[in-house]
Design an enzyme around this catalytic site. Sequence first.
Site, PDB file in Angstrom:
ATOM      1  N   PRO A 136       0.846  -1.197   0.000  1.00 17.28           N
ATOM      2  CA  PRO A 136       0.000   0.000   0.000  1.00 17.28           C
ATOM      3  C   PRO A 136       0.882   1.249   0.000  1.00 17.28           C
ATOM      4  O   PRO A 136       1.866   1.306   0.737  1.00 17.28           O
ATOM      5  CB  PRO A 136      -0.777  -0.112   1.324  1.00 17.28           C
ATOM      6  CG  PRO A 136      -0.669  -1.548   1.719  1.00 17.28           C
ATOM      7  CD  PRO A 136       0.670  -1.988   1.220  1.00 17.28           C
ATOM      8  N   HIS A 137       0.547   2.211  -0.840  1.00 17.71           N
ATOM      9  CA  HIS A 137       1.394   3.404  -0.899  1.00 17.71           C
ATOM     10  C   HIS A 137       0.582   4.619  -1.298  1.00 17.71           C
ATOM     11  O   HIS A 137      -0.520   4.503  -1.836  1.00 17.71           O
ATOM     12  CB  HIS A 137       2.562   3.194  -1.870  1.00 17.71           C
ATOM     13  CG  HIS A 137       2.140   2.862  -3.265  1.00 17.71           C
ATOM     14  ND1 HIS A 137       1.886   1.569  -3.661  1.00 17.71           N
ATOM     15  CD2 HIS A 137       1.904   3.638  -4.337  1.00 17.71           C
ATOM     16  CE1 HIS A 137       1.535   1.573  -4.938  1.00 17.71           C
ATOM     17  NE2 HIS A 137       1.526   2.817  -5.385  1.00 17.71           N
TER      18      HIS A 137
END
Lengths: 148, 92
Positions: free
Chosen positions: A66-67
């Site tokens: 996740p970013h």
Amino acid sequence: MDIIDILTPTRTLNDLECNSKKRALEATSEWLARVIPAFDATELFTALISREKLGSTGFGDGIALPHCRLATCDQVTGALIKLKNGIDFDAIDRKSVDIMFILLVPENATNEHLQVLSTLAGKFGEAEFRERLRACNSNEELFQAATR
Amino acid sequence: MNDLIESNITIINKLGLHARAAAKLVGVANKHACEIEIGLPEKMVNAKSIMSVMLLAASKGTQLNLRVRGENAHQAHVDICAIINNRFDEDE
């Protein structure tokens, strides 16, 4: 660029208990906002979940990256979380996810972002690396396994 | 038809082959049965694996080699070139 350049022991969490993708990102955002006072938990969660809506960052073999880009972020910041149990993450291979590497990136760090993704893909693409992380029993062990 | 098609293609979107772009490329590649490799002459990777594609760290302006082999290779080649040249549906 290596994992040690973007990860610290305080941003490494072993055995987070949660039962959904939303809850995992929420709990992670709350934890990270405590560890890094410059970040706001709600802002972080909103940014991460917005990115997931564009397409899951569950990239296969139990790994999610996740970013998001954040205005309040002045350097590429990583966090490693191992979940106690695998959760549904809408991953591209449909497998459940039990390891998340969170990546927070400054707004304009385009090439640096690509370099970091490349490093992470190289590490997390290796079955041996993934299994080494899964065998860990504490935050410290997890940090050592990820950065050695 | 078991053709081998090789060409060069330049990444033209501002953000390069970041995760979402890589995911789109891999999505298109996986719609085809043929073998698809992309990369640099010294580092060709499987275009059907997102971790492999992200390894390339290909930024805007990077010229990549595309190699497609096997069933329906021509259509696969056209589709891969289209998603790259459409900037992965990104604005810039």
